[in-house]
Each structure stands twice: as C-alpha cells, then as structure tokens.
Design a protein around this motif. Structure first.
Motif, PDB file in Angstrom:
ATOM      1  N   GLU A   1     -12.769   0.215   3.435  1.00  0.00           N
ATOM      2  CA  GLU A   1     -13.392   1.527   3.629  1.00  0.00           C
ATOM      3  C   GLU A   1     -14.582   1.729   2.706  1.00  0.00           C
ATOM      4  O   GLU A   1     -15.614   2.261   3.117  1.00  0.00           O
ATOM      5  CB  GLU A   1     -12.364   2.652   3.379  1.00  0.00           C
ATOM      6  CG  GLU A   1     -11.394   2.902   4.503  1.00  0.00           C
ATOM      7  CD  GLU A   1     -10.537   4.113   4.211  1.00  0.00           C
ATOM      8  OE1 GLU A   1     -11.098   5.234   4.081  1.00  0.00           O
ATOM      9  OE2 GLU A   1      -9.308   3.947   4.089  1.00  0.00           O
ATOM     10  N   ILE A   2     -14.417   1.305   1.468  1.00  0.00           N
ATOM     11  CA  ILE A   2     -15.497   1.427   0.474  1.00  0.00           C
ATOM     12  C   ILE A   2     -16.705   0.627   0.949  1.00  0.00           C
ATOM     13  O   ILE A   2     -17.832   1.120   0.948  1.00  0.00           O
ATOM     14  CB  ILE A   2     -15.034   0.968  -0.914  1.00  0.00           C
ATOM     15  CG1 ILE A   2     -14.009   1.938  -1.498  1.00  0.00           C
ATOM     16  CG2 ILE A   2     -16.213   0.801  -1.862  1.00  0.00           C
ATOM     17  CD1 ILE A   2     -13.263   1.414  -2.713  1.00  0.00           C
ATOM     18  N   GLN A   3     -16.451  -0.608   1.334  1.00  0.00           N
ATOM     19  CA  GLN A   3     -17.555  -1.476   1.769  1.00  0.00           C
ATOM     20  C   GLN A   3     -18.218  -0.915   3.031  1.00  0.00           C
ATOM     21  O   GLN A   3     -19.448  -0.958   3.155  1.00  0.00           O
ATOM     22  CB  GLN A   3     -17.079  -2.914   2.002  1.00  0.00           C
ATOM     23  CG  GLN A   3     -16.582  -3.602   0.722  1.00  0.00           C
ATOM     24  CD  GLN A   3     -17.671  -3.827  -0.309  1.00  0.00           C
ATOM     25  OE1 GLN A   3     -18.292  -2.886  -0.794  1.00  0.00           O
ATOM     26  NE2 GLN A   3     -17.890  -5.070  -0.667  1.00  0.00           N
ATOM     27  N   ALA A   4     -17.438  -0.382   3.946  1.00  0.00           N
ATOM     28  CA  ALA A   4     -18.004   0.215   5.162  1.00  0.00           C
ATOM     29  C   ALA A   4     -18.869   1.416   4.812  1.00  0.00           C
ATOM     30  O   ALA A   4     -19.965   1.598   5.374  1.00  0.00           O
ATOM     31  CB  ALA A   4     -16.894   0.602   6.127  1.00  0.00           C
TER      32      ALA A   4
ATOM     33  N   GLN B   1      -7.300   7.261  -7.349  1.00  0.00           N
ATOM     34  CA  GLN B   1      -5.863   7.514  -7.386  1.00  0.00           C
ATOM     35  C   GLN B   1      -5.086   6.229  -7.084  1.00  0.00           C
ATOM     36  O   GLN B   1      -4.115   5.908  -7.772  1.00  0.00           O
ATOM     37  CB  GLN B   1      -5.485   8.603  -6.385  1.00  0.00           C
ATOM     38  CG  GLN B   1      -4.009   8.919  -6.385  1.00  0.00           C
ATOM     39  CD  GLN B   1      -3.651   9.984  -5.350  1.00  0.00           C
ATOM     40  OE1 GLN B   1      -4.351  10.164  -4.357  1.00  0.00           O
ATOM     41  NE2 GLN B   1      -2.555  10.666  -5.579  1.00  0.00           N
ATOM     42  N   ALA B   2      -5.514   5.491  -6.071  1.00  0.00           N
ATOM     43  CA  ALA B   2      -4.838   4.248  -5.708  1.00  0.00           C
ATOM     44  C   ALA B   2      -4.903   3.236  -6.841  1.00  0.00           C
ATOM     45  O   ALA B   2      -3.930   2.516  -7.106  1.00  0.00           O
ATOM     46  CB  ALA B   2      -5.458   3.666  -4.439  1.00  0.00           C
ATOM     47  N   LEU B   3      -6.023   3.186  -7.534  1.00  0.00           N
ATOM     48  CA  LEU B   3      -6.184   2.282  -8.662  1.00  0.00           C
ATOM     49  C   LEU B   3      -5.183   2.624  -9.763  1.00  0.00           C
ATOM     50  O   LEU B   3      -4.504   1.748 -10.305  1.00  0.00           O
ATOM     51  CB  LEU B   3      -7.620   2.350  -9.180  1.00  0.00           C
ATOM     52  CG  LEU B   3      -7.990   1.450 -10.342  1.00  0.00           C
ATOM     53  CD1 LEU B   3      -7.734  -0.009 -10.014  1.00  0.00           C
ATOM     54  CD2 LEU B   3      -9.453   1.669 -10.709  1.00  0.00           C
ATOM     55  N   GLY B   4      -5.080   3.904 -10.083  1.00  0.00           N
ATOM     56  CA  GLY B   4      -4.113   4.329 -11.101  1.00  0.00           C
ATOM     57  C   GLY B   4      -2.685   4.014 -10.703  1.00  0.00           C
ATOM     58  O   GLY B   4      -1.885   3.544 -11.525  1.00  0.00           O
TER      59      GLY B   4
ATOM     60  N   ARG C   1      -3.045  -5.337  -1.663  1.00  0.00           N
ATOM     61  CA  ARG C   1      -2.554  -4.004  -1.294  1.00  0.00           C
ATOM     62  C   ARG C   1      -3.686  -2.981  -1.304  1.00  0.00           C
ATOM     63  O   ARG C   1      -3.604  -1.940  -0.667  1.00  0.00           O
ATOM     64  CB  ARG C   1      -1.441  -3.549  -2.240  1.00  0.00           C
ATOM     65  CG  ARG C   1      -0.141  -4.318  -2.039  1.00  0.00           C
ATOM     66  CD  ARG C   1       0.950  -3.772  -2.894  1.00  0.00           C
ATOM     67  NE  ARG C   1       0.711  -4.196  -4.276  1.00  0.00           N
ATOM     68  CZ  ARG C   1       1.345  -3.720  -5.327  1.00  0.00           C
ATOM     69  NH1 ARG C   1       2.235  -2.765  -5.192  1.00  0.00           N
ATOM     70  NH2 ARG C   1       1.090  -4.165  -6.530  1.00  0.00           N
ATOM     71  N   LEU C   2      -4.761  -3.284  -2.031  1.00  0.00           N
ATOM     72  CA  LEU C   2      -5.923  -2.391  -2.084  1.00  0.00           C
ATOM     73  C   LEU C   2      -6.958  -2.718  -1.002  1.00  0.00           C
ATOM     74  O   LEU C   2      -7.982  -2.037  -0.915  1.00  0.00           O
ATOM     75  CB  LEU C   2      -6.583  -2.480  -3.469  1.00  0.00           C
ATOM     76  CG  LEU C   2      -5.710  -2.030  -4.646  1.00  0.00           C
ATOM     77  CD1 LEU C   2      -6.372  -2.401  -5.966  1.00  0.00           C
ATOM     78  CD2 LEU C   2      -5.444  -0.540  -4.566  1.00  0.00           C
ATOM     79  N   LEU C   3      -6.685  -3.734  -0.188  1.00  0.00           N
ATOM     80  CA  LEU C   3      -7.658  -4.186   0.804  1.00  0.00           C
ATOM     81  C   LEU C   3      -8.082  -3.113   1.802  1.00  0.00           C
ATOM     82  O   LEU C   3      -9.285  -2.983   2.077  1.00  0.00           O
ATOM     83  CB  LEU C   3      -7.149  -5.426   1.544  1.00  0.00           C
ATOM     84  CG  LEU C   3      -8.112  -6.050   2.546  1.00  0.00           C
ATOM     85  CD1 LEU C   3      -9.386  -6.522   1.864  1.00  0.00           C
ATOM     86  CD2 LEU C   3      -7.434  -7.202   3.282  1.00  0.00           C
ATOM     87  N   PRO C   4      -7.176  -2.310   2.352  1.00  0.00           N
ATOM     88  CA  PRO C   4      -7.642  -1.271   3.288  1.00  0.00           C
ATOM     89  C   PRO C   4      -8.673  -0.323   2.663  1.00  0.00           C
ATOM     90  O   PRO C   4      -9.690  -0.011   3.291  1.00  0.00           O
ATOM     91  CB  PRO C   4      -6.353  -0.532   3.676  1.00  0.00           C
ATOM     92  CG  PRO C   4      -5.269  -1.540   3.475  1.00  0.00           C
ATOM     93  CD  PRO C   4      -5.703  -2.347   2.278  1.00  0.00           C
ATOM     94  N   LEU C   5      -8.432   0.116   1.441  1.00  0.00           N
ATOM     95  CA  LEU C   5      -9.403   0.988   0.753  1.00  0.00           C
ATOM     96  C   LEU C   5     -10.681   0.223   0.426  1.00  0.00           C
ATOM     97  O   LEU C   5     -11.776   0.772   0.540  1.00  0.00           O
ATOM     98  CB  LEU C   5      -8.804   1.558  -0.532  1.00  0.00           C
ATOM     99  CG  LEU C   5      -8.020   2.850  -0.383  1.00  0.00           C
ATOM    100  CD1 LEU C   5      -7.368   3.230  -1.700  1.00  0.00           C
ATOM    101  CD2 LEU C   5      -8.895   3.965   0.113  1.00  0.00           C
TER     102      LEU C   5
ATOM    103  N   GLY D   1     -14.163  12.064  -0.896  1.00  0.00           N
ATOM    104  CA  GLY D   1     -12.727  11.901  -0.679  1.00  0.00           C
ATOM    105  C   GLY D   1     -12.297  10.447  -0.811  1.00  0.00           C
ATOM    106  O   GLY D   1     -11.222  10.149  -1.354  1.00  0.00           O
ATOM    107  N   LEU D   2     -13.119   9.533  -0.318  1.00  0.00           N
ATOM    108  CA  LEU D   2     -12.820   8.105  -0.437  1.00  0.00           C
ATOM    109  C   LEU D   2     -12.798   7.672  -1.903  1.00  0.00           C
ATOM    110  O   LEU D   2     -11.905   6.942  -2.321  1.00  0.00           O
ATOM    111  CB  LEU D   2     -13.844   7.280   0.362  1.00  0.00           C
ATOM    112  CG  LEU D   2     -13.732   5.767   0.264  1.00  0.00           C
ATOM    113  CD1 LEU D   2     -12.352   5.281   0.705  1.00  0.00           C
ATOM    114  CD2 LEU D   2     -14.841   5.110   1.091  1.00  0.00           C
TER     115      LEU D   2
END
Length: 137
Positions: A129-132, A103-106, A122-126, A96-97
């Motif tokens: 999450e990715i790094q976590a 989707q966010a990238l697009g 603006r992509l920092l929260p995701l 899901g991540l």
C-alpha cells in the motif's frame, strides 16, 4: 526455530523504549499535521518531524539487525517525504496509511519482544500500500 525466524531479542529490548517513544512522537507530529490540514493550514514541518522520528526508529532497527522491517520503514519514510513536498494536496487516505503503518510497526516490534517470530512478510500488505501510494511497484 529455524534460521529464517531466529532473532535475538536482547538488543531490541535495550532500544525498544526509545523506539516506542520515537513512534509516539511521530504519531503526535502526524496528528498535528492532520489537524492543520483539516483547518486548512497545512504545515509540512510536522511531517518533517514525523519523518525524523521514523528515521530514528529506522536507525535503531538497522543496528539490531531487523533488515526486513528496516525496508518497511524506508518505504514509509519515502512516503512521508512525498507527503512533505505535496503537503497542500495530501489526502486523508495517505495520512491514514501512515498512521496504520506506524501502529503496525509498533505492534510488530512488541510481538517480537513477546516471542513472536521475526517474519517481516507480515508487513507486506501495508508495504505494498505504501509503495502504491508513492507510485512505486
């Protein structure tokens, strides 16, 4: 506009359709992997395909000078690499991540084409999450 947000969208418009196609193919491969995981037949080949398509996006973003977004795609590609090696033990939250990140990238790139400023934070929260999910701080 200031130097931090000034971005020439011309080169991006030249490659945007190819980026969109690669993102679409990445999502399709992710969906096939996810469907296989649900049925109990995980196939890491689909994740490899997803990662390959994302790598194409990353290359295009590097060429047009979107360095902050390139870092985001590198982290996402790293997560896909982790998923590929642990395919049999991947949770739906990781899939899901990846789906949300693609989707966010697009949407981010579409926003740039439509005049939004280049603010990769603006992509920092995701990104966090990715790094976590990868176990990286």
């Amino acid at each position: 506009m200031n130097a931090a947000t000034e971005f020439d969208v011309g080169p991006l418009t030249w490659v945007k359709s190819e980026i969109d196609l690669a993102l679409e193919r990445a999502v399709q491969a992710l969906d096939q992997f996810s469907a296989g995981a649900v049925s109990g037949t995980t196939d890491s080949t689909q994740i490899r395909f997803c990662r390959t398509h994302l790598h194409q996006v990353q290359g295009a973003l590097t060429i047009v000078g979107l360095d902050g977004v390139t870092q985001f795609t590198e982290a996402l590609e790293g997560l896909l690499g982790t998923i590929e090696t642990q395919a049999a033990h991947v949770g739906e939250s990781a899939i899901g991540l990846v789906r949300r990140s693609l989707q966010a990238l697009g949407l981010y790139l579409g926003g740039l084409i439509n005049g939004q400023p280049n603010q990769p934070l603006r992509l920092l929260p995701l990104y966090r999450e990715i790094q976590a999910e990868r176990g990286v701080q």
